[in-house]
Write a protein that holds these residues in place. Structure first.
Motif, PDB file in Angstrom:
ATOM      1  N   GLU A   1       0.835  -1.200   0.000  1.00 11.25           N
ATOM      2  CA  GLU A   1       0.000   0.000   0.000  1.00 11.25           C
ATOM      3  C   GLU A   1       0.872   1.253   0.000  1.00 11.25           C
ATOM      4  OE1 GLU A   1      -3.025   2.373  -0.477  1.00 11.25           O
ATOM      5  OE2 GLU A   1      -3.175   0.198  -0.578  1.00 11.25           O
TER       6      GLU A   1
ATOM      7  N   ARG B   1       2.194   1.608  -3.517  1.00 10.40           N
ATOM      8  CA  ARG B   1       1.135   2.058  -4.422  1.00 10.40           C
ATOM      9  C   ARG B   1       0.861   3.553  -4.221  1.00 10.40           C
ATOM     10  NH1 ARG B   1      -1.470  -2.051  -7.073  1.00 10.40           N
ATOM     11  NH2 ARG B   1      -1.173  -4.115  -6.191  1.00 10.40           N
ATOM     12  N   GLU B   2       0.859   3.998  -2.977  1.00 13.81           N
ATOM     13  CA  GLU B   2       0.658   5.418  -2.696  1.00 13.81           C
ATOM     14  C   GLU B   2       1.802   6.239  -3.280  1.00 13.81           C
ATOM     15  OE1 GLU B   2      -1.102   8.825  -1.516  1.00 13.81           O
ATOM     16  OE2 GLU B   2      -1.972   6.824  -1.444  1.00 13.81           O
TER      17      GLU B   2
ATOM     18  N   VAL C   1       3.549   5.510  -5.909  1.00 22.90           N
ATOM     19  CA  VAL C   1       3.367   5.537  -7.360  1.00 22.90           C
ATOM     20  C   VAL C   1       2.256   6.514  -7.729  1.00 22.90           C
ATOM     21  CG1 VAL C   1       2.610   4.161  -9.333  1.00 22.90           C
ATOM     22  CG2 VAL C   1       4.316   3.251  -7.759  1.00 22.90           C
ATOM     23  N   ARG C   2       1.165   6.536  -6.973  1.00 18.74           N
ATOM     24  CA  ARG C   2       0.084   7.491  -7.244  1.00 18.74           C
ATOM     25  C   ARG C   2       0.582   8.926  -7.083  1.00 18.74           C
ATOM     26  NH1 ARG C   2      -3.393   3.498  -4.876  1.00 18.74           N
ATOM     27  NH2 ARG C   2      -2.927   4.281  -2.803  1.00 18.74           N
ATOM     28  N   MET C   3       1.402   9.164  -6.083  1.00 15.79           N
ATOM     29  CA  MET C   3       1.955  10.498  -5.876  1.00 15.79           C
ATOM     30  C   MET C   3       2.912  10.847  -7.009  1.00 15.79           C
ATOM     31  SD  MET C   3       2.606  10.332  -1.764  1.00 15.79           S
ATOM     32  CE  MET C   3       3.769  11.652  -1.790  1.00 15.79           C
ATOM     33  N   ASP C   4       3.596   9.853  -7.526  1.00  9.49           N
ATOM     34  CA  ASP C   4       4.577  10.045  -8.582  1.00  9.49           C
ATOM     35  C   ASP C   4       3.909  10.467  -9.886  1.00  9.49           C
ATOM     36  OD1 ASP C   4       7.038   9.877  -9.972  1.00  9.49           O
ATOM     37  OD2 ASP C   4       6.507   7.858 -10.632  1.00  9.49           O
ATOM     38  N   GLN C   5       2.696  10.058 -10.120  1.00 11.97           N
ATOM     39  CA  GLN C   5       2.046  10.315 -11.395  1.00 11.97           C
ATOM     40  C   GLN C   5       1.490  11.730 -11.496  1.00 11.97           C
ATOM     41  OE1 GLN C   5      -0.679   7.152 -12.198  1.00 11.97           O
ATOM     42  NE2 GLN C   5       0.921   5.615 -12.068  1.00 11.97           N
ATOM     43  N   ALA C   6       1.298  12.411 -10.406  1.00 11.37           N
ATOM     44  CA  ALA C   6       0.819  13.786 -10.438  1.00 11.37           C
ATOM     45  C   ALA C   6       2.018  14.715 -10.547  1.00 11.37           C
ATOM     46  CB  ALA C   6       0.035  14.096  -9.181  1.00 11.37           C
TER      47      ALA C   6
END
Length: 111
Positions: free
Chosen positions: A68, A71-72, A74-79
């Motif tokens: 988790e 994954r968080e 990676v989500r932060m990385d995409q913005a």
């Protein structure tokens, strides 16, 4: 009379101690016999199996928590980041890897 009393006390104590030592020796001999060793191994195996199940559950919980976190990240990385870094052109796309605090330019060809 006193001598007879102390003789009987000594004899009684000797019989009692001999009996206790004999019982202890028999118990140790039973525990070291093949049957005793097998019984102890089975009891230890049952406890070990339970400890291994608890360990596996803890590992699974830790893996889920770490997944988790990743994954968080990676989500932060995409913005895209909010603020521009000094020294870089404002129009170049870039992304910030929060887990490593590294800036990676998407413009790899130099255009």
């Amino acid at each position: 009379m006193r001598r007879l009393f102390w003789l009987s006390v000594g004899a009684g104590t000797g019989v009692y101690v001999t009996h206790r030592v004999k019982r202890r020796v028999e118990r140790v001999a039973r525990s070291l016999s093949p049957e005793g060793v097998a019984a102890r191994a089975v009891a230890t195996g049952k406890g070990t199996g339970e400890r291994l199940r608890h360990f596996a559950a803890d590992v699974r919980t830790g893996m889920q928590a770490r997944e988790e976190e990743l994954r968080e990240a990676v989500r932060m990385d995409q913005a895209p980041p909010d603020a521009e870094l000094p020294g870089l052109r404002g129009s170049r796309p870039r992304r910030v890897l929060k887990a490593r605090y590294t800036i990676i330019d998407d413009d790899k060809d130099g255009h």
